[in-house]
Scaffold this active site. Structure first.
Site, mmCIF file in Angstrom:
data_model
loop_
_atom_site.group_PDB
_atom_site.id
_atom_site.type_symbol
_atom_site.label_atom_id
_atom_site.label_comp_id
_atom_site.label_asym_id
_atom_site.label_seq_id
_atom_site.Cartn_x
_atom_site.Cartn_y
_atom_site.Cartn_z
ATOM 1 N N MET C 1 19.977 59.759 40.517
ATOM 2 C CA MET C 1 21.311 59.211 40.505
ATOM 3 C C MET C 1 21.327 57.709 40.567
ATOM 4 O O MET C 1 22.074 57.089 39.807
ATOM 5 C CB MET C 1 22.075 59.768 41.693
ATOM 6 C CG MET C 1 23.177 58.906 42.235
ATOM 7 S SD MET C 1 22.722 58.187 43.863
ATOM 8 C CE MET C 1 21.884 59.485 44.713
ATOM 9 N N PRO C 2 20.499 57.130 41.366
ATOM 10 C CA PRO C 2 20.652 55.682 41.273
ATOM 11 C C PRO C 2 20.260 55.216 39.868
ATOM 12 O O PRO C 2 19.292 55.710 39.288
ATOM 13 C CB PRO C 2 19.667 55.139 42.311
ATOM 14 C CG PRO C 2 19.318 56.285 43.192
ATOM 15 C CD PRO C 2 19.429 57.494 42.324
#
Lengths: 127, 127, 127
Positions: C1-2
Protein backbone atom coordinates in the site's frame (compact mmCIF):
# COMPACT_ATOMS: atom_id res chain seq x y z
CA UNK A 1 -9.04 19.18 -10.94
CA UNK A 2 -7.48 15.87 -10.79
CA UNK A 3 -3.72 16.07 -11.13
CA UNK A 4 -2.62 12.71 -12.48
CA UNK A 5 0.88 11.29 -12.15
CA UNK A 6 1.61 8.17 -14.19
CA UNK A 7 4.87 6.28 -13.74
CA UNK A 8 5.93 3.35 -15.95
CA UNK A 9 9.05 1.54 -17.06
CA UNK A 10 10.62 2.92 -20.23
CA UNK A 11 8.49 2.06 -23.23
CA UNK A 12 9.86 1.97 -26.80
CA UNK A 13 6.78 3.87 -27.98
CA UNK A 14 7.33 7.51 -26.99
CA UNK A 15 3.57 8.14 -27.08
CA UNK A 16 2.59 5.13 -24.99
CA UNK A 17 2.45 7.03 -21.70
CA UNK A 18 0.21 9.65 -23.29
CA UNK A 19 -2.11 6.91 -24.50
CA UNK A 20 -2.40 5.68 -20.91
CA UNK A 21 -3.14 9.20 -19.75
CA UNK A 22 -5.95 9.57 -22.28
CA UNK A 23 -7.61 6.43 -20.95
CA UNK A 24 -7.27 7.60 -17.35
CA UNK A 25 -8.82 10.94 -18.23
CA UNK A 26 -11.71 9.34 -20.13
CA UNK A 27 -12.27 6.92 -17.24
CA UNK A 28 -12.46 9.74 -14.69
CA UNK A 29 -15.05 11.52 -16.83
CA UNK A 30 -17.08 8.34 -17.21
CA UNK A 31 -16.84 6.92 -13.70
CA UNK A 32 -16.65 9.89 -11.32
CA UNK A 33 -17.99 12.84 -13.32
CA UNK A 34 -14.73 14.69 -13.75
CA UNK A 35 -15.62 17.69 -15.93
CA UNK A 36 -14.80 17.82 -19.60
CA UNK A 37 -11.38 19.38 -20.30
CA UNK A 38 -10.24 18.89 -16.68
CA UNK A 39 -7.08 17.11 -17.81
CA UNK A 40 -3.68 17.73 -16.21
CA UNK A 41 -1.04 15.01 -16.15
CA UNK A 42 2.63 14.35 -15.51
CA UNK A 43 3.93 11.18 -17.19
CA UNK A 44 7.31 9.71 -16.31
CA UNK A 45 9.25 6.69 -17.58
CA UNK A 46 11.94 4.99 -15.52
CA UNK A 47 14.78 2.57 -16.07
CA UNK A 48 15.04 -0.74 -14.22
CA UNK A 49 17.00 0.82 -11.37
CA UNK A 50 14.39 3.45 -10.60
CA UNK A 51 11.05 1.66 -10.66
CA UNK A 52 10.16 -0.91 -8.02
CA UNK A 53 7.09 -3.12 -7.77
CA UNK A 54 6.36 -6.42 -6.10
CA UNK A 55 5.53 -9.15 -8.64
CA UNK A 56 2.82 -10.81 -6.55
CA UNK A 57 1.67 -8.77 -3.55
CA UNK A 58 -1.88 -9.87 -2.64
CA UNK A 59 -1.52 -12.71 -5.11
CA UNK A 60 -1.73 -10.39 -8.10
CA UNK A 61 0.84 -11.28 -10.76
CA UNK A 62 2.56 -8.10 -11.96
CA UNK A 63 5.03 -7.63 -14.82
CA UNK A 64 7.33 -4.90 -16.08
CA UNK A 65 4.25 -3.51 -17.78
CA UNK A 66 2.90 -2.30 -14.44
CA UNK A 67 1.43 1.21 -14.47
CA UNK A 68 1.42 3.37 -11.33
CA UNK A 69 -1.38 5.95 -11.41
CA UNK A 70 -1.58 8.48 -8.60
CA UNK A 71 -4.52 10.86 -8.78
CA UNK A 72 -4.89 13.95 -6.58
CA UNK A 73 -8.59 14.85 -6.61
CA UNK A 74 -11.37 16.45 -4.57
CA UNK A 75 -12.60 14.51 -1.56
CA UNK A 76 -16.12 13.23 -1.40
CA UNK A 77 -16.33 10.31 -3.80
CA UNK A 78 -17.96 7.24 -2.25
CA UNK A 79 -16.22 3.89 -2.06
CA UNK A 80 -18.60 2.67 -4.75
CA UNK A 81 -17.53 5.49 -7.06
CA UNK A 82 -13.87 4.74 -6.39
CA UNK A 83 -14.44 1.06 -7.16
CA UNK A 84 -16.11 2.00 -10.43
CA UNK A 85 -13.18 4.28 -11.24
CA UNK A 86 -10.63 1.49 -10.64
CA UNK A 87 -12.60 -0.93 -12.79
CA UNK A 88 -13.10 1.61 -15.57
CA UNK A 89 -9.41 2.56 -15.66
CA UNK A 90 -8.19 -1.04 -15.58
CA UNK A 91 -10.57 -2.23 -18.28
CA UNK A 92 -9.88 0.84 -20.38
CA UNK A 93 -6.10 0.44 -20.18
CA UNK A 94 -6.51 -3.22 -21.02
CA UNK A 95 -8.72 -2.63 -24.04
CA UNK A 96 -7.16 0.54 -25.39
CA UNK A 97 -3.48 0.08 -24.56
CA UNK A 98 -3.00 -3.64 -24.00
CA UNK A 99 -2.09 -3.26 -20.33
CA UNK A 100 -2.72 -6.42 -18.28
CA UNK A 101 -5.51 -5.90 -15.73
CA UNK A 102 -3.17 -7.07 -12.96
CA UNK A 103 -0.65 -4.37 -13.93
CA UNK A 104 -2.87 -1.40 -13.08
CA UNK A 105 -1.88 0.13 -9.71
CA UNK A 106 -3.95 3.12 -8.55
CA UNK A 107 -3.51 5.48 -5.59
CA UNK A 108 -5.94 8.32 -4.80
CA UNK A 109 -5.03 11.38 -2.75
CA UNK A 110 -8.05 13.43 -1.71
CA UNK A 111 -7.97 17.16 -1.01
CA UNK A 112 -10.40 19.97 -0.25
CA UNK A 113 -11.95 21.88 -3.11
CA UNK A 114 -10.24 25.14 -2.12
CA UNK A 115 -6.87 23.44 -2.59
CA UNK A 116 -6.72 24.17 -6.32
CA UNK A 117 -5.84 27.11 -8.49
CA UNK A 118 -6.34 26.50 -12.21
CA UNK A 119 -4.73 29.75 -13.27
CA UNK A 120 -4.77 33.50 -12.78
CA UNK A 121 -4.02 33.15 -9.07
CA UNK A 122 -7.63 32.34 -8.18
CA UNK A 123 -9.21 29.46 -6.22
CA UNK A 124 -11.82 28.57 -8.83
CA UNK A 125 -13.54 25.86 -6.76
CA UNK A 126 -13.66 27.75 -3.44
CA UNK A 127 -16.96 29.24 -2.28
CA UNK B 1 7.79 21.78 5.80
CA UNK B 2 6.29 22.32 2.49
CA UNK B 3 7.63 19.85 -0.05
CA UNK B 4 7.18 21.51 -3.42
CA UNK B 5 7.04 19.65 -6.73
CA UNK B 6 7.19 21.80 -9.85
CA UNK B 7 6.63 20.28 -13.28
CA UNK B 8 7.11 22.20 -16.54
CA UNK B 9 7.83 21.59 -20.21
CA UNK B 10 11.52 21.56 -21.10
CA UNK B 11 12.93 25.06 -20.94
CA UNK B 12 16.08 26.11 -22.80
CA UNK B 13 17.29 27.91 -19.67
CA UNK B 14 18.59 25.21 -17.30
CA UNK B 15 18.05 27.49 -14.31
CA UNK B 16 14.50 28.50 -15.20
CA UNK B 17 12.83 25.87 -13.01
CA UNK B 18 14.95 26.97 -10.07
CA UNK B 19 13.86 30.55 -10.61
CA UNK B 20 10.24 29.42 -10.42
CA UNK B 21 11.02 27.55 -7.21
CA UNK B 22 12.54 30.63 -5.63
CA UNK B 23 9.36 32.60 -6.31
CA UNK B 24 7.17 29.83 -4.89
CA UNK B 25 9.29 29.71 -1.74
CA UNK B 26 9.23 33.50 -1.31
CA UNK B 27 5.46 33.49 -1.88
CA UNK B 28 4.89 30.85 0.80
CA UNK B 29 6.90 32.89 3.29
CA UNK B 30 4.98 36.04 2.42
CA UNK B 31 1.44 34.67 2.13
CA UNK B 32 1.18 31.80 4.60
CA UNK B 33 4.03 32.32 7.06
CA UNK B 34 6.20 29.43 5.97
CA UNK B 35 9.35 29.74 8.12
CA UNK B 36 12.59 31.12 6.76
CA UNK B 37 14.84 28.39 5.28
CA UNK B 38 11.95 25.90 5.05
CA UNK B 39 12.70 25.25 1.39
CA UNK B 40 12.61 21.77 -0.16
CA UNK B 41 11.77 21.29 -3.82
CA UNK B 42 11.83 18.78 -6.64
CA UNK B 43 11.81 20.37 -10.11
CA UNK B 44 11.17 18.32 -13.24
CA UNK B 45 11.06 19.18 -16.94
CA UNK B 46 9.17 17.08 -19.46
CA UNK B 47 9.04 16.64 -23.22
CA UNK B 48 5.82 17.07 -25.20
CA UNK B 49 4.87 13.42 -24.81
CA UNK B 50 5.00 13.50 -21.01
CA UNK B 51 3.24 16.68 -19.96
CA UNK B 52 -0.49 17.11 -20.46
CA UNK B 53 -2.66 20.15 -19.80
CA UNK B 54 -5.95 21.38 -21.16
CA UNK B 55 -5.57 24.66 -23.05
CA UNK B 56 -8.83 26.19 -21.84
CA UNK B 57 -10.44 24.33 -18.93
CA UNK B 58 -12.67 26.79 -17.02
CA UNK B 59 -12.12 29.30 -19.81
CA UNK B 60 -8.52 29.93 -18.79
CA UNK B 61 -6.20 30.06 -21.80
CA UNK B 62 -3.09 27.97 -21.10
CA UNK B 63 0.08 27.62 -23.17
CA UNK B 64 3.14 25.39 -23.19
CA UNK B 65 4.49 27.73 -20.52
CA UNK B 66 2.10 26.22 -17.97
CA UNK B 67 3.64 25.51 -14.56
CA UNK B 68 2.28 22.74 -12.32
CA UNK B 69 3.01 23.42 -8.65
CA UNK B 70 2.04 20.77 -6.10
CA UNK B 71 2.74 21.69 -2.50
CA UNK B 72 2.53 19.22 0.40
CA UNK B 73 2.10 21.31 3.56
CA UNK B 74 0.62 21.29 7.05
CA UNK B 75 -3.15 21.45 7.30
CA UNK B 76 -4.86 24.39 8.90
CA UNK B 77 -4.56 27.28 6.46
CA UNK B 78 -7.86 29.05 5.85
CA UNK B 79 -9.38 29.42 2.41
CA UNK B 80 -8.48 33.11 2.58
CA UNK B 81 -4.83 32.24 3.22
CA UNK B 82 -4.85 29.77 0.33
CA UNK B 83 -6.34 32.39 -1.98
CA UNK B 84 -3.64 34.83 -0.96
CA UNK B 85 -1.01 32.16 -1.61
CA UNK B 86 -2.35 31.48 -5.13
CA UNK B 87 -2.41 35.17 -5.95
CA UNK B 88 1.06 35.78 -4.54
CA UNK B 89 2.58 32.85 -6.45
CA UNK B 90 0.88 33.75 -9.73
CA UNK B 91 1.81 37.42 -9.55
CA UNK B 92 5.33 36.58 -8.44
CA UNK B 93 5.90 34.11 -11.26
CA UNK B 94 4.52 36.63 -13.69
CA UNK B 95 6.69 39.50 -12.48
CA UNK B 96 9.89 37.60 -11.71
CA UNK B 97 9.89 34.87 -14.36
CA UNK B 98 7.58 36.10 -17.11
CA UNK B 99 5.05 33.29 -16.60
CA UNK B 100 1.55 34.17 -17.85
CA UNK B 101 -0.93 34.42 -14.95
CA UNK B 102 -3.18 31.89 -16.69
CA UNK B 103 -0.33 29.39 -16.82
CA UNK B 104 0.03 28.96 -13.05
CA UNK B 105 -1.61 25.70 -11.87
CA UNK B 106 -1.45 25.00 -8.13
CA UNK B 107 -2.46 21.93 -6.10
CA UNK B 108 -2.20 21.76 -2.30
CA UNK B 109 -1.97 18.50 -0.35
CA UNK B 110 -2.47 18.98 3.40
CA UNK B 111 -0.99 16.69 6.05
CA UNK B 112 -0.71 16.55 9.83
CA UNK B 113 2.23 18.21 11.52
CA UNK B 114 3.61 14.90 12.80
CA UNK B 115 3.93 13.72 9.19
CA UNK B 116 7.36 15.29 8.71
CA UNK B 117 10.90 14.41 9.60
CA UNK B 118 13.44 17.08 8.64
CA UNK B 119 16.44 14.95 9.48
CA UNK B 120 18.05 12.87 12.20
CA UNK B 121 15.07 10.50 12.33
CA UNK B 122 13.01 12.88 14.48
CA UNK B 123 9.49 14.30 14.07
CA UNK B 124 10.45 17.93 14.62
CA UNK B 125 6.89 19.30 14.45
CA UNK B 126 5.21 16.66 16.64
CA UNK B 127 4.24 17.52 20.20
CA UNK C 1 0.00 0.00 0.00
CA UNK C 2 2.56 2.56 0.60
CA UNK C 3 3.61 4.25 -2.62
CA UNK C 4 7.11 5.58 -1.98
CA UNK C 5 8.73 8.39 -3.96
CA UNK C 6 12.43 8.92 -3.34
CA UNK C 7 14.24 11.92 -4.83
CA UNK C 8 18.01 12.43 -4.62
CA UNK C 9 20.81 14.23 -6.40
CA UNK C 10 22.45 12.24 -9.18
CA UNK C 11 24.57 9.46 -7.72
CA UNK C 12 27.44 7.80 -9.64
CA UNK C 13 26.18 4.40 -8.48
CA UNK C 14 23.16 3.55 -10.66
CA UNK C 15 21.84 1.17 -8.01
CA UNK C 16 22.20 3.57 -5.08
CA UNK C 17 18.60 4.80 -5.20
CA UNK C 18 17.36 1.22 -5.21
CA UNK C 19 19.47 0.49 -2.15
CA UNK C 20 17.76 3.41 -0.38
CA UNK C 21 14.38 2.05 -1.42
CA UNK C 22 15.15 -1.37 0.02
CA UNK C 23 15.96 0.20 3.39
CA UNK C 24 12.76 2.27 3.34
CA UNK C 25 10.70 -0.83 2.56
CA UNK C 26 12.37 -2.88 5.30
CA UNK C 27 11.89 -0.01 7.75
CA UNK C 28 8.16 0.23 6.99
CA UNK C 29 7.77 -3.50 7.60
CA UNK C 30 9.69 -3.28 10.86
CA UNK C 31 8.28 -0.05 12.29
CA UNK C 32 4.68 0.22 11.11
CA UNK C 33 3.72 -3.33 10.09
CA UNK C 34 3.57 -2.78 6.36
CA UNK C 35 2.80 -6.25 4.93
CA UNK C 36 5.45 -8.37 3.32
CA UNK C 37 5.75 -7.75 -0.46
CA UNK C 38 3.88 -4.44 -0.23
CA UNK C 39 6.65 -2.63 -2.07
CA UNK C 40 6.00 -0.01 -4.77
CA UNK C 41 8.46 2.79 -5.40
CA UNK C 42 9.41 5.52 -7.82
CA UNK C 43 13.05 6.63 -7.57
CA UNK C 44 14.30 9.78 -9.27
CA UNK C 45 17.72 11.45 -9.50
CA UNK C 46 18.13 15.14 -10.23
CA UNK C 47 20.89 17.48 -11.35
CA UNK C 48 21.90 20.53 -9.31
CA UNK C 49 19.38 22.75 -11.05
CA UNK C 50 16.41 20.58 -10.19
CA UNK C 51 16.81 19.63 -6.54
CA UNK C 52 16.51 22.23 -3.80
CA UNK C 53 17.07 21.84 -0.07
CA UNK C 54 17.98 24.21 2.72
CA UNK C 55 21.36 23.37 4.24
CA UNK C 56 20.38 24.17 7.83
CA UNK C 57 16.63 24.59 8.36
CA UNK C 58 15.86 23.84 12.03
CA UNK C 59 19.59 23.76 12.71
CA UNK C 60 20.02 20.45 10.89
CA UNK C 61 23.11 20.45 8.67
CA UNK C 62 22.20 18.99 5.26
CA UNK C 63 24.48 18.13 2.34
CA UNK C 64 24.07 17.16 -1.30
CA UNK C 65 23.53 13.65 0.02
CA UNK C 66 20.05 14.62 1.25
CA UNK C 67 17.33 12.06 0.51
CA UNK C 68 13.68 13.14 0.10
CA UNK C 69 11.29 10.31 0.93
CA UNK C 70 7.57 10.88 0.39
CA UNK C 71 5.34 8.00 1.42
CA UNK C 72 1.62 7.79 0.57
CA UNK C 73 0.10 5.33 3.06
CA UNK C 74 -3.08 4.45 4.91
CA UNK C 75 -4.16 6.80 7.68
CA UNK C 76 -4.29 5.64 11.24
CA UNK C 77 -0.71 5.33 12.42
CA UNK C 78 -0.09 7.02 15.76
CA UNK C 79 2.49 9.74 16.24
CA UNK C 80 4.58 7.21 18.18
CA UNK C 81 4.51 4.82 15.21
CA UNK C 82 5.49 7.62 12.85
CA UNK C 83 8.38 8.60 15.11
CA UNK C 84 9.56 5.01 15.16
CA UNK C 85 9.32 4.90 11.37
CA UNK C 86 11.44 8.05 10.99
CA UNK C 87 14.07 6.73 13.35
CA UNK C 88 14.14 3.30 11.71
CA UNK C 89 14.48 4.76 8.21
CA UNK C 90 17.18 7.24 9.21
CA UNK C 91 19.25 4.70 11.12
CA UNK C 92 18.80 2.12 8.38
CA UNK C 93 19.88 4.49 5.62
CA UNK C 94 22.84 5.51 7.72
CA UNK C 95 23.97 1.96 8.46
CA UNK C 96 23.12 0.31 5.15
CA UNK C 97 23.80 3.10 2.65
CA UNK C 98 26.07 5.57 4.42
CA UNK C 99 23.52 8.39 4.37
CA UNK C 100 24.10 11.00 7.08
CA UNK C 101 21.28 10.98 9.66
CA UNK C 102 20.74 14.71 9.07
CA UNK C 103 20.22 14.07 5.35
CA UNK C 104 17.05 12.00 5.72
CA UNK C 105 13.94 14.07 4.91
CA UNK C 106 10.58 12.28 5.21
CA UNK C 107 7.05 13.37 4.30
CA UNK C 108 3.98 11.21 4.90
CA UNK C 109 0.70 11.60 2.99
CA UNK C 110 -2.18 9.67 4.56
CA UNK C 111 -5.17 8.36 2.63
CA UNK C 112 -8.21 6.18 3.26
CA UNK C 113 -7.94 2.44 2.78
CA UNK C 114 -10.39 2.44 -0.13
CA UNK C 115 -8.05 4.77 -2.03
CA UNK C 116 -5.95 1.93 -3.44
CA UNK C 117 -6.24 -0.53 -6.26
CA UNK C 118 -3.40 -3.04 -6.42
CA UNK C 119 -4.44 -4.48 -9.73
CA UNK C 120 -7.35 -6.03 -11.61
CA UNK C 121 -9.48 -2.90 -11.14
CA UNK C 122 -10.45 -3.84 -7.58
CA UNK C 123 -10.24 -1.94 -4.28
CA UNK C 124 -8.51 -4.68 -2.33
CA UNK C 125 -8.52 -2.85 1.03
CA UNK C 126 -12.12 -1.60 0.90
CA UNK C 127 -14.77 -3.31 3.00
Amino acid sequence: MPLVRIDIKKNPDATFAQKLGQVVYASMKQAINVPDKDNFQVLTEHDDNHFVYDPDYLGIQRTDGVVFIQITLNEGRSTEQKKLLYQTIAEGLNEEAGVRLEDVFISLVEVKKENWSFGSGLAQYAN
